[in-house]
Design an enzyme around this catalytic site. Structure first.
Site, PDB file in Angstrom:
ATOM      1  N   SER A 142      35.282  32.157  34.067  1.00  0.00           N
ATOM      2  CA  SER A 142      34.779  32.176  35.446  1.00  0.00           C
ATOM      3  C   SER A 142      33.318  32.584  35.394  1.00  0.00           C
ATOM      4  O   SER A 142      32.876  33.202  34.417  1.00  0.00           O
ATOM      5  CB  SER A 142      35.567  33.220  36.250  1.00  0.00           C
ATOM      6  OG  SER A 142      34.904  33.542  37.455  1.00  0.00           O
ATOM      7  N   TYR A 155      39.760  41.454  37.816  1.00  0.00           N
ATOM      8  CA  TYR A 155      39.428  40.051  37.508  1.00  0.00           C
ATOM      9  C   TYR A 155      38.142  39.969  36.687  1.00  0.00           C
ATOM     10  O   TYR A 155      38.084  39.282  35.663  1.00  0.00           O
ATOM     11  CB  TYR A 155      39.279  39.287  38.827  1.00  0.00           C
ATOM     12  CG  TYR A 155      39.112  37.793  38.688  1.00  0.00           C
ATOM     13  CD1 TYR A 155      40.232  36.959  38.612  1.00  0.00           C
ATOM     14  CD2 TYR A 155      37.854  37.200  38.661  1.00  0.00           C
ATOM     15  CE1 TYR A 155      40.094  35.577  38.510  1.00  0.00           C
ATOM     16  CE2 TYR A 155      37.706  35.833  38.560  1.00  0.00           C
ATOM     17  CZ  TYR A 155      38.829  35.019  38.481  1.00  0.00           C
ATOM     18  OH  TYR A 155      38.675  33.657  38.381  1.00  0.00           O
TER      19      TYR A 155
HETATM   20  P1  NAD Z   1      46.054  28.389  40.956  1.00  0.00           P
HETATM   21  O1  NAD Z   1      46.675  29.553  41.653  1.00  0.00           O
HETATM   22  O2  NAD Z   1      46.010  27.074  41.643  1.00  0.00           O
HETATM   23  O3  NAD Z   1      46.740  28.162  39.547  1.00  0.00           O
HETATM   24  C1  NAD Z   1      47.099  29.220  38.727  1.00  0.00           C
HETATM   25  C2  NAD Z   1      48.112  28.739  37.734  1.00  0.00           C
HETATM   26  O4  NAD Z   1      48.525  29.860  36.929  1.00  0.00           O
HETATM   27  C3  NAD Z   1      49.385  28.180  38.393  1.00  0.00           C
HETATM   28  O5  NAD Z   1      49.865  27.087  37.660  1.00  0.00           O
HETATM   29  C4  NAD Z   1      50.360  29.348  38.294  1.00  0.00           C
HETATM   30  O6  NAD Z   1      51.722  28.947  38.281  1.00  0.00           O
HETATM   31  C5  NAD Z   1      49.936  29.920  36.961  1.00  0.00           C
HETATM   32  N1  NAD Z   1      50.391  31.296  36.783  1.00  0.00           N
HETATM   33  C6  NAD Z   1      50.144  32.382  37.562  1.00  0.00           C
HETATM   34  N2  NAD Z   1      50.804  33.445  37.078  1.00  0.00           N
HETATM   35  C7  NAD Z   1      51.471  33.031  35.969  1.00  0.00           C
HETATM   36  C8  NAD Z   1      52.324  33.660  35.039  1.00  0.00           C
HETATM   37  N3  NAD Z   1      52.658  34.947  35.135  1.00  0.00           N
HETATM   38  N4  NAD Z   1      52.833  32.906  34.039  1.00  0.00           N
HETATM   39  C9  NAD Z   1      52.545  31.588  33.933  1.00  0.00           C
HETATM   40  N5  NAD Z   1      51.729  30.955  34.779  1.00  0.00           N
HETATM   41  C10 NAD Z   1      51.197  31.665  35.788  1.00  0.00           C
HETATM   42  O7  NAD Z   1      44.585  28.897  40.536  1.00  0.00           O
HETATM   43  P2  NAD Z   1      43.286  28.123  39.985  1.00  0.00           P
HETATM   44  O8  NAD Z   1      42.204  28.343  40.960  1.00  0.00           O
HETATM   45  O9  NAD Z   1      43.609  26.754  39.564  1.00  0.00           O
HETATM   46  O10 NAD Z   1      42.934  29.039  38.727  1.00  0.00           O
HETATM   47  C11 NAD Z   1      43.082  28.621  37.402  1.00  0.00           C
HETATM   48  C12 NAD Z   1      42.132  29.412  36.506  1.00  0.00           C
HETATM   49  O11 NAD Z   1      40.791  29.148  36.902  1.00  0.00           O
HETATM   50  C13 NAD Z   1      42.312  30.926  36.594  1.00  0.00           C
HETATM   51  O12 NAD Z   1      42.186  31.492  35.309  1.00  0.00           O
HETATM   52  C14 NAD Z   1      41.155  31.360  37.480  1.00  0.00           C
HETATM   53  O13 NAD Z   1      40.773  32.686  37.230  1.00  0.00           O
HETATM   54  C15 NAD Z   1      40.093  30.373  37.045  1.00  0.00           C
HETATM   55  N6  NAD Z   1      38.998  30.187  38.006  1.00  0.00           N
HETATM   56  C16 NAD Z   1      39.261  29.747  39.281  1.00  0.00           C
HETATM   57  C17 NAD Z   1      38.202  29.565  40.155  1.00  0.00           C
HETATM   58  C18 NAD Z   1      38.417  29.070  41.525  1.00  0.00           C
HETATM   59  O14 NAD Z   1      37.453  29.083  42.294  1.00  0.00           O
HETATM   60  N7  NAD Z   1      39.589  28.605  41.868  1.00  0.00           N
HETATM   61  C19 NAD Z   1      36.890  29.840  39.740  1.00  0.00           C
HETATM   62  C20 NAD Z   1      36.669  30.285  38.450  1.00  0.00           C
HETATM   63  C21 NAD Z   1      37.732  30.446  37.591  1.00  0.00           C
END
Ligand code: NAD
Length: 260
Positions: A142, A155
């Site tokens: 991130s 985080y």
């Molecule tokens: P999301 O909530 O859509 O997806 C998260 C995924 O992680 C889902 O598939 C969920 O089932 C899985 N997950 C959560 N807890 C779990 C567990 N205990 N065991 C197995 N799977 C688990 O979120 P996203 O926005 O797609 O985030 C994905 C990654 O991207 C994360 O690491 C997040 O920190 C990072 N990220 C997101 C953003 C953003 O703006 N959305 C920005 C920077 C980084």
């Protein structure tokens, strides 16, 4: 015909993980999906992805807080597909609260899912990649691996940890044709972002629209959310042969946020 390579993507039942799974499937990798969610919906996602891309797609429901289940995820992927060539550590959760009110169980879960799970997957996948003489590890970090924001102590700590893990692993495996990089997006429009808007509005005492404009996109010079598709394409490039000399890199994809 050479055997297809396999990509294992944690947290790929929704959002960015699913976007990267789509892009890697379109690039010809067999896919092992992982994540939480409704079993029927996940099965529909698995079937659609396989039908759309023509590759073999599996699913394993390992909980990323449980080291034993993570070990089984890696072993099962190798047994089913023959190898684990691309490992994408993407599973992640968020919680927004002031440090003195931050719930201890949320801290522990965020560190387990957003940081420690990447140690466990890498720990089990690297021996397989070394045996194969090829590997790609992509950690979905991130912009918060590079800079901080208030109320996100767990985080930000976890994502800075992912940056350190990425660099260390890259150095250890550099001579084995294995790369390890971190993609660092700013805000991407996914359920994770959507779900924190109400909490952020409450903590800061402002409206949800103000959270989007003045908090989420305030630091993003382009004033636009990153898309899941853009991250997917970037991951597919990092998994390609052309990216073999990109390693140990903490790669911002943040509309200029961390340039300031
Ligand atoms: P999301 O909530 O859509 O997806 C998260 C995924 O992680 C889902 O598939 C969920 O089932 C899985 N997950 C959560 N807890 C779990 C567990 N205990 N065991 C197995 N799977 C688990 O979120 P996203 O926005 O797609 O985030 C994905 C990654 O991207 C994360 O690491 C997040 O920190 C990072 N990220 C997101 C953003 C953003 O703006 N959305 C920005 C920077 C980084």
């Amino acid at each position: 015909m050479p055997q297809r390579k396999t990509a294992l993507i944690t947290g790929s039942t929704s959002g960015i993980g699913l976007g990267m799974a789509r892009a890697l499937a379109n690039a010809g990798f067999n896919i092992m999906l992982n994540g939480l969610g409704d079993a029927d919906e996940i099965e529909r996602t698995r079937k659609t992805l396989a039908a759309d891309s023509g590759v073999d797609v599996g699913f394993h429901g390992a909980d990323m807080t449980r080291p034993g289940e993570i070990a089984d995820l890696v072993t099962t992927t190798r047994e089913r597909f023959g190898s684990v060539d691309v490992l994408v550590n993407n599973a992640g959760i968020q919680h927004v609260a002031a440090i003195e009110e931050f719930p201890v169980d949320k801290w522990d879960n965020i560190i387990a899912i957003n940081l420690s799970s990447s140690f466990h997957t890498i720990h089990h996948a690297v021996p397989l990649m070394k045996d194969a003489g090829w590997g790609r590890i992509i950690n979905l970090a991130s912009a918060h691996a590079l800079v901080a924001s208030p109320y996100k102590s767990a985080y930000v700590a976890a994502k800075h940890g992912v940056a350190g893990l990425t660099k260390t692993v890259a150095l250890e495996v550099a001579e084995h044709n294995i790369t390890c990089n971190a993609i660092c997006p700013a805000y991407v429009w996914t359920p994770l972002v959507e779900n924190q808007i109400a909490d952020t509005a409450r903590v800061r005492g402002i409206s949800e629209d103000e959270v989007k404009r003045d908090v989420l996109l305030a630091a993003q010079p382009t004033k636009s959310f990153v898309t899941v598709e853009e991250i997917g394409e970037f991951a597919a490039f990092l998994a390609s042969g052309a990216a073999r000399n990109i390693t140990g890199a903490i790669l911002p994809m943040d509309g200029g946020w961390t340039a300031k």
